[in-house]
Write an enzyme that holds these catalytic residues in place. Structure first.
Site, short mmCIF file in Angstrom:
data_model
loop_
_atom_site.label_atom_id
_atom_site.label_comp_id
_atom_site.label_asym_id
_atom_site.label_seq_id
_atom_site.Cartn_x
_atom_site.Cartn_y
_atom_site.Cartn_z
N TYR A 160 -45.68 -67.56 -1.29
CA TYR A 160 -45.17 -66.18 -1.26
C TYR A 160 -44.35 -65.91 -0.01
O TYR A 160 -43.25 -65.38 -0.07
CB TYR A 160 -46.36 -65.21 -1.35
CG TYR A 160 -45.97 -63.76 -1.08
CD1 TYR A 160 -45.45 -62.97 -2.09
CD2 TYR A 160 -46.13 -63.20 0.19
CE1 TYR A 160 -45.08 -61.65 -1.84
CE2 TYR A 160 -45.77 -61.89 0.44
CZ TYR A 160 -45.25 -61.12 -0.57
OH TYR A 160 -44.88 -59.82 -0.33
N1 LIG Z 1 -47.64 -53.62 -2.06
C1 LIG Z 1 -47.36 -53.78 -0.77
O1 LIG Z 1 -48.01 -53.19 0.10
C2 LIG Z 1 -46.23 -54.69 -0.35
C3 LIG Z 1 -46.21 -55.20 0.95
C4 LIG Z 1 -45.17 -56.03 1.32
C5 LIG Z 1 -44.17 -56.33 0.42
N2 LIG Z 1 -44.21 -55.81 -0.84
C6 LIG Z 1 -43.14 -56.16 -1.79
O2 LIG Z 1 -42.74 -54.99 -2.48
C7 LIG Z 1 -42.54 -55.27 -3.87
C8 LIG Z 1 -43.43 -54.38 -4.73
O3 LIG Z 1 -44.79 -54.57 -4.34
P1 LIG Z 1 -45.97 -54.36 -5.40
O4 LIG Z 1 -47.25 -54.59 -4.66
O5 LIG Z 1 -45.78 -53.10 -6.16
O6 LIG Z 1 -45.69 -55.63 -6.37
P2 LIG Z 1 -46.69 -56.27 -7.43
O7 LIG Z 1 -47.55 -55.21 -8.00
O8 LIG Z 1 -47.38 -57.47 -6.84
O9 LIG Z 1 -45.66 -56.84 -8.52
C9 LIG Z 1 -44.68 -56.00 -9.12
C10 LIG Z 1 -44.38 -56.46 -10.51
O10 LIG Z 1 -43.83 -57.78 -10.51
C11 LIG Z 1 -43.82 -58.16 -11.85
N3 LIG Z 1 -43.82 -59.61 -12.06
C12 LIG Z 1 -44.70 -60.52 -11.59
N4 LIG Z 1 -44.45 -61.73 -12.16
C13 LIG Z 1 -43.39 -61.56 -12.99
C14 LIG Z 1 -42.67 -62.41 -13.88
N5 LIG Z 1 -43.00 -63.69 -14.09
N6 LIG Z 1 -41.64 -61.88 -14.58
C15 LIG Z 1 -41.30 -60.58 -14.44
N7 LIG Z 1 -41.95 -59.72 -13.64
C16 LIG Z 1 -43.00 -60.21 -12.93
C17 LIG Z 1 -45.08 -57.58 -12.51
O11 LIG Z 1 -44.65 -56.94 -13.73
P3 LIG Z 1 -45.67 -56.73 -14.97
O12 LIG Z 1 -46.82 -55.93 -14.42
O13 LIG Z 1 -44.87 -56.00 -15.98
O14 LIG Z 1 -46.08 -58.11 -15.44
C18 LIG Z 1 -45.58 -56.59 -11.44
O15 LIG Z 1 -45.99 -55.36 -11.96
C19 LIG Z 1 -42.81 -56.76 -4.04
O16 LIG Z 1 -41.60 -57.48 -3.99
C20 LIG Z 1 -43.69 -57.11 -2.86
O17 LIG Z 1 -43.58 -58.47 -2.46
C21 LIG Z 1 -45.22 -55.01 -1.25
#
Ligand SMILES: NC(=O)c1ccc[n+]([C@@H]2O[C@H](COP(=O)([O-])OP(=O)(O)OC[C@H]3O[C@@H](n4cnc5c(N)ncnc54)[C@H](OP(=O)(O)O)[C@@H]3O)[C@@H](O)[C@H]2O)c1
Length: 248
Positions: A160
């Site tokens: 990641y």
């Molecule tokens: N959450 C945080 O605090 C945090 C911190 C640092 C960085 N980020 C970055 O911010 C962004 C959003 O974070 P998040 O926590 O909301 O993300 P997340 O919930 O981990 O993932 C977002 C979506 O990615 C989709 N995904 C995963 N595998 C996939 C695939 N094979 N094909 C298509 N879609 C796929 C999933 O869609 P489905 O559910 O429809 O399968 C999931 O709902 C990410 O890029 C993450 O790395 C987040």
């Protein structure tokens, strides 16, 4: 996705990957409130994607859901065309979808490495290049969701963190390669939405190290994405949205 092919939108159109839930959903709603028509990409979360669609439509804009597995290169390549067929234009590509799975130097599976790099890094590149002609026409913008943790890379999320470091570099390179017509920027969250199983005591420990003394929210990230879409003299920059953690 609804079957109809519609007249080209007068409103700007945003494609947000992984927009059914969490941060992606908040970005979809923020941009819908700003007047964007919204293409809600999802993979497995069909019901949540439909709820996001309904909530965007309630903001007074057009919205539709489009499924694609971004681990699959041909399916990824087809996504931009599906958006253009449905909406007729593209103004913003938000590369938000991501795989966040544990992997270490001791237990790394190369197939998991390939899948994480494909979804988190290669798919954003494929989508950016596929969207380039449409974004050239609208003077559009690409926003990549990065991660401030690349500055303190976690050995327990090896694939990641490497993918997010690559995405940061991709943002810088594409900003130069696609200029002057298309801007390419990034948002690097710290803690926005906790992983579901993150223990409460560890949450408290982590928050103590954040200068603003709180975790962020999905809406904090969405606000930064909205700002960058309107910041017409900003390109090649990744903004940390982490309560100041990258300075502490
Ligand atoms: N959450 C945080 O605090 C945090 C911190 C640092 C960085 N980020 C970055 O911010 C962004 C959003 O974070 P998040 O926590 O909301 O993300 P997340 O919930 O981990 O993932 C977002 C979506 O990615 C989709 N995904 C995963 N595998 C996939 C695939 N094979 N094909 C298509 N879609 C796929 C999933 O869609 P489905 O559910 O429809 O399968 C999931 O709902 C990410 O890029 C993450 O790395 C987040």
């Amino acid at each position: 996705m609804n079957a109809q092919s519609e007249q080209p939108q007068a409103a700007p159109v945003a494609l947000i990957t992984g927009a059914a839930r969490r941060v992606g959903r908040a970005i979809a709603l923020r941009l819908a409130k700003a007047g964007f028509a919204i293409a809600i990409h999802y993979n497995t979360s069909a019901n949540d994607a439909e709820q996001t669609r309904q909530d965007c439509v309630a903001c007074g804009v057009d919205a539709d859901t489009i499924r694609a597995d971004l681990a699959d290169r041909p399916a990824t390549a087809a996504l931009v065309d599906a958006v253009l067929t449905r909406f007729g234009r593209l103004d913003a590509l938000i590369n938000n979808a991501s795989i966040f799975e544990r992997s270490t130097a001791n237990d790394l599976s190369l197939s998991e490495w390939d899948r994480t790099l494909q979804v988190n890094l290669t798919a954003p590149l494929q989508l950016a290049l596929g969207a380039r002609p449409a974004l050239n026409r609208t003077g559009g913008c690409i926003v990549n969701l990065c991660d401030v943790a690349t500055a303190r890379p976690w050995p327990d999320h090896l694939a990641y963190i490497v993918s997010k470091g690559g995405l940061e570099t991709l943002t810088a390179v594409l900003a130069r390669a696609l200029a002057p017509d298309v801007r390419v920027v990034g948002v690097a969250p710290g803690v926005a939405v906790w992983p579901d199983a993150y223990p409460a005591d560890q949450r408290a420990q982590l928050v103590k190290r954040i200068p603003l003394q709180r975790a962020g929210t999905a809406e904090d990230i969405a606000e930064a994405v909205h700002y960058l879409l309107s910041a017409s003299y900003v390109t090649g920059t990744v903004i940390p949205v982490d309560g100041g953690r990258h300075r502490a």
